[in-house]
Scaffold this motif. Structure first.
Motif, PDB file in Angstrom:
ATOM      1  N   GLY A 180       0.779  -1.228   0.000  1.00  0.00           N
ATOM      2  CA  GLY A 180       0.000   0.000   0.000  1.00  0.00           C
ATOM      3  C   GLY A 180       0.808   1.273   0.000  1.00  0.00           C
ATOM      4  N   GLY A 181       1.858   1.343  -0.799  1.00  0.00           N
ATOM      5  CA  GLY A 181       2.666   2.560  -0.856  1.00  0.00           C
ATOM      6  C   GLY A 181       3.602   2.513  -2.043  1.00  0.00           C
ATOM      7  N   PRO A 182       4.561   3.419  -2.099  1.00  0.00           N
ATOM      8  CA  PRO A 182       5.537   3.397  -3.195  1.00  0.00           C
ATOM      9  C   PRO A 182       6.466   2.200  -3.063  1.00  0.00           C
ATOM     10  N   ALA A 183       7.133   1.845  -4.163  1.00  0.00           N
ATOM     11  CA  ALA A 183       8.029   0.691  -4.143  1.00  0.00           C
ATOM     12  C   ALA A 183       9.080   0.856  -5.226  1.00  0.00           C
ATOM     13  N   SER A 184      10.196   0.177  -5.038  1.00  0.00           N
ATOM     14  CA  SER A 184      11.269   0.133  -6.022  1.00  0.00           C
ATOM     15  C   SER A 184      11.742  -1.304  -6.160  1.00  0.00           C
ATOM     16  N   ALA A 185      12.386  -1.597  -7.289  1.00  0.00           N
ATOM     17  CA  ALA A 185      12.973  -2.913  -7.517  1.00  0.00           C
ATOM     18  C   ALA A 185      14.284  -2.745  -8.257  1.00  0.00           C
ATOM     19  N   VAL A 186      15.227  -3.615  -7.962  1.00  0.00           N
ATOM     20  CA  VAL A 186      16.503  -3.658  -8.674  1.00  0.00           C
ATOM     21  C   VAL A 186      16.771  -5.108  -9.028  1.00  0.00           C
ATOM     22  N   PHE A 187      17.104  -5.371 -10.291  1.00  0.00           N
ATOM     23  CA  PHE A 187      17.392  -6.743 -10.712  1.00  0.00           C
ATOM     24  C   PHE A 187      18.209  -6.692 -11.990  1.00  0.00           C
ATOM     25  N   LEU A 188      18.697  -7.838 -12.393  1.00  0.00           N
ATOM     26  CA  LEU A 188      19.451  -7.959 -13.636  1.00  0.00           C
ATOM     27  C   LEU A 188      18.537  -8.565 -14.680  1.00  0.00           C
ATOM     28  N   SER A 189      18.349  -7.851 -15.788  1.00  0.00           N
ATOM     29  CA  SER A 189      17.458  -8.343 -16.836  1.00  0.00           C
ATOM     30  C   SER A 189      18.067  -9.576 -17.491  1.00  0.00           C
ATOM     31  N   PRO A 190      17.242 -10.370 -18.215  1.00  0.00           N
ATOM     32  CA  PRO A 190      17.796 -11.515 -18.949  1.00  0.00           C
ATOM     33  C   PRO A 190      18.883 -11.117 -19.936  1.00  0.00           C
ATOM     34  N   GLY A 191      18.890  -9.845 -20.353  1.00  0.00           N
ATOM     35  CA  GLY A 191      19.932  -9.361 -21.234  1.00  0.00           C
ATOM     36  C   GLY A 191      21.159  -8.860 -20.496  1.00  0.00           C
ATOM     37  N   ALA A 192      21.266  -9.156 -19.189  1.00  0.00           N
ATOM     38  CA  ALA A 192      22.425  -8.810 -18.354  1.00  0.00           C
ATOM     39  C   ALA A 192      22.555  -7.307 -18.121  1.00  0.00           C
ATOM     40  N   GLN A 193      21.436  -6.588 -18.129  1.00  0.00           N
ATOM     41  CA  GLN A 193      21.435  -5.153 -17.830  1.00  0.00           C
ATOM     42  C   GLN A 193      20.858  -4.934 -16.432  1.00  0.00           C
ATOM     43  N   ALA A 194      21.598  -4.243 -15.574  1.00  0.00           N
ATOM     44  CA  ALA A 194      21.061  -3.891 -14.257  1.00  0.00           C
ATOM     45  C   ALA A 194      19.920  -2.899 -14.446  1.00  0.00           C
ATOM     46  N   VAL A 195      18.803  -3.161 -13.786  1.00  0.00           N
ATOM     47  CA  VAL A 195      17.581  -2.389 -13.988  1.00  0.00           C
ATOM     48  C   VAL A 195      17.080  -1.857 -12.649  1.00  0.00           C
ATOM     49  N   HIS A 196      16.637  -0.616 -12.657  1.00  0.00           N
ATOM     50  CA  HIS A 196      16.030   0.018 -11.480  1.00  0.00           C
ATOM     51  C   HIS A 196      14.632   0.479 -11.882  1.00  0.00           C
ATOM     52  N   SER A 197      13.604  -0.036 -11.199  1.00  0.00           N
ATOM     53  CA  SER A 197      12.226   0.329 -11.508  1.00  0.00           C
ATOM     54  C   SER A 197      11.563   0.924 -10.282  1.00  0.00           C
ATOM     55  N   MET A 198      10.615   1.852 -10.502  1.00  0.00           N
ATOM     56  CA  MET A 198       9.972   2.570  -9.405  1.00  0.00           C
ATOM     57  C   MET A 198       8.498   2.801  -9.717  1.00  0.00           C
ATOM     58  N   CYS A 268      15.863  -7.586  -5.865  1.00  0.00           N
ATOM     59  CA  CYS A 268      15.748  -6.738  -4.678  1.00  0.00           C
ATOM     60  C   CYS A 268      14.475  -5.909  -4.768  1.00  0.00           C
ATOM     61  N   LEU A 269      13.636  -5.977  -3.746  1.00  0.00           N
ATOM     62  CA  LEU A 269      12.432  -5.170  -3.651  1.00  0.00           C
ATOM     63  C   LEU A 269      12.566  -4.249  -2.443  1.00  0.00           C
ATOM     64  N   ALA A 270      12.187  -2.988  -2.611  1.00  0.00           N
ATOM     65  CA  ALA A 270      12.340  -2.013  -1.531  1.00  0.00           C
ATOM     66  C   ALA A 270      11.059  -1.213  -1.362  1.00  0.00           C
ATOM     67  N   VAL A 271      10.689  -0.959  -0.093  1.00  0.00           N
ATOM     68  CA  VAL A 271       9.523  -0.143   0.244  1.00  0.00           C
ATOM     69  C   VAL A 271       9.887   0.714   1.447  1.00  0.00           C
ATOM     70  N   PRO A 272       9.174   1.816   1.675  1.00  0.00           N
ATOM     71  CA  PRO A 272       9.412   2.571   2.908  1.00  0.00           C
ATOM     72  C   PRO A 272       9.118   1.709   4.126  1.00  0.00           C
TER      73      PRO A 272
END
Length: 534
Positions: A180-198, A268-272
């Motif tokens: 029930g709030g904002p969230a972020s994620a960090v992971f490595l895509s199948p194409g080997a690119q580090a990704v940050h989503s929000m 990695c999943l992150a929330v407040p």
């Protein structure tokens, strides 16, 4: 105090009583116990307090039964009938309506407890504590149920993701919805690119951007390191800002990290931290992180296998077509979308002593096995053709090969032998899409006679003989070009015939036109072979 801790905690309590003395006494007792009180003299005034600040609803209401504008029973019914205040616990209190029938009516019409006046302060505060304890336990259970449902949906979404953009949306949006709030994620895509989503809130758009390659190692240093499994840690805001300066989470951050295989990058999943209102919420975030890691691992494995299968499939196809005087050839091969399984479509053109043999076919099914069988059939087809067998004999030998080496596998295959003078075609069709012939005199038509699929053990008829004139064009396709789940095959074949009849004479331009019109967003491979006889 958090919801998970035992014992009473301060609450906001609405007190509705028209007697100023009673209201003062109740308010004083409650405030001395640490509670915040919202006083009201009438039922209308009490309800109005809730209407004017619905985001600041009290935790409990104490309502006198005898009010000047409406009874306390009516107040209770109105509060319980409003979805916004239906869960608000109510204690009825009265100095006049003290009989068993009054108690029964009050409880029946919405009260959670009923006290007679004069009331002992200890009894009042104990009833308040018990009522709050029961209400908060119910609220925790209801909130946990809602979050478990959200977790289930989010897990289904991450498991059904196709591609890292879809995965990022499912994982990040899932964390936001569950907690029930904002969230972020960090992971490595199948194409080997580090990704940050929000994402800023549940159901809000998810923003995806590249991250620096060392970010995942920096995050896992907080607790997961190189281990497999799940770790949940709290990261101070200043440290989080140092790791991700452009992230939108504020305050202390709760970070859940999961790795399913040693040596693989984690999810990695992150929330407040404030969105976790008890130990149950930490478990939910942990489970979502673990489900996301498993889903991403499956997605990564599929991509690796798909790339391997596609390379295998391409290795079986001809690199170029033979040059034959008087015959112009063009071909296209378009694999299915990167998320579809490998198919068994193939084409071939081989010079024989009886003329040029054109072939197009499809191994039924989608898998690496289908691609392997396709290679076996194509190589055998070339060998039988070079030996000089006519088209129907080639089909018979392929039939025998399939029964012995690949029982249960079926193949559609169309063979067209172009006579050396280029004025006669010998067509043998084993259950494939019929070839499309465009005659400068008679127009465009499908050559429909055909025999059974290969692999059924049935006899194959002799080829049909078709006389052609200079300028005749031949088009052979696999079903990936014309099959549409929402349309009958006859309809799309008719559309194909019309497009070819009105299309350009140049073979390369015709191939491009057909792929642009019929080949977009298909879940099956497409093979296309066309010839012009001059």
């Amino acid at each position: 105090m958090t919801d998970g801790e035992p014992g009473p905690s301060p609450a906001t309590i609405l007190v509705v009583d028209d007697n100023e003395t009673n209201r003062y006494v109740l308010t004083t007792w409650l405030r001395r116990a640490g509670h915040t009180v919202l006083p009201a003299a009438t039922g209308t005034e009490g309800i109005a307090l809730l209407d004017t600040a619905p985001e600041l609803l009290p935790d409990l209401a104490i309502v006198d039964v005898r009010l000047p504008d409406m009874s306390g029973f009516e107040v209770s019914e109105r509060l319980k009938g409003d979805p916004l205040t239906a869960a608000l616990p109510i204690i009825q209190i009265s100095a006049a309506a003290v009989g068993p029938e009054d108690h029964a009516e009050g409880l029946r019409r919405g009260a959670d407890a009923y006290l007679d006046q004069p009331v002992d302060p200890g009894e009042l505060l104990a009833t308040v504590t018990a009522t709050l304890r029961h209400a908060r336990a119910r609220q925790r259970a209801e909130r946990l149920t809602r979050r478990l449902i959200a977790l289930n949906r989010a897990t289904l979404d991450v498991c059904g993701a196709v591609g890292f953009h879809s995965f990022a949306t499912a994982a990040t949006g899932g964390a936001a919805t569950v907690l029930g709030g904002p969230a972020s994620a960090v992971f490595l895509s199948p194409g080997a690119q580090a990704v940050h989503s929000m994402t800023d809130a549940p159901h809000a758009p998810v923003r995806v951007r590249p991250a620096h390659p060392g970010l995942l190692d920096q995050l896992t240093a907080y607790g997961l390191h190189q281990d497999t499994g799940v770790a949940v840690v709290h990261v101070p805001h200043d440290q989080w800002r140092t790791l991700l300066p452009d992230d939108h989470l504020d305050g202390e951050v709760t970070l859940a990290m999961s790795r399913t295989k040693r040596g693989r990058p984690p999810v990695c999943l992150a929330v407040p931290a404030r969105t976790l209102r008890g130990p149950d919420d930490g478990q939910l975030l942990q489970q979502l992180a673990n489900g996301s890691a498993l889903a991403l691992e499956a997605l990564r494995t599929f991509d690796e296998e798909h790339a391997l299968g596609l390379a295998l499939q391409r290795s079986f196809l001809p690199k170029e077509l033979p040059v034959v005087p008087g015959v112009e050839l063009a071909f296209r091969y378009l694999p299915a979308s990167e998320h579809a399984e490998i198919g068994g479509d193939f084409y071939e053109a081989v010079r024989t002593r009886h003329g040029l043999l054109l072939a197009i076919g499809d191994v039924v099914g989608h898998s690496v096995t289908a691609a392997t069988v396709m290679g076996e059939v194509r190589h055998a087809l070339r060998a039988y053709a070079v030996e000089g067998h006519p088209p129907h004999r080639v089909l018979e030998r392929l039939e025998t090969l399939l029964r012995q080496s690949q029982p249960g596998i079926t193949v559609t295959l169309c063979l067209v032998l172009v006579a050396p003078d280029r004025r006669r075609l010998h067509i043998a069709n084993a259950g494939h899409i019929p070839p499309l012939v465009t005659d400068p005199v008679t127009g465009t038509r499908f050559h429909t006679p055909h025999g059974p699929l290969l692999g059924l053990g049935l006899p194959h008829p002799e080829p049909a003989v078709l006389d052609v004139v200079p300028g005749t064009r031949l088009l052979m396709v696999t079903d990936g070009l014309v099959e549409v789940r929402t349309a009958h095959l006859d309809t799309t074949l008719a559309e194909l015939r019309e497009a070819v009849a009105a299309g350009p004479r140049d073979l390369e331009e015709m191939c491009d036109l057909l792929l642009a019109r019929f080949g977009r967003h298909k879940d099956d491979d497409i093979a296309l072979l066309t010839a012009l006889f001059t």
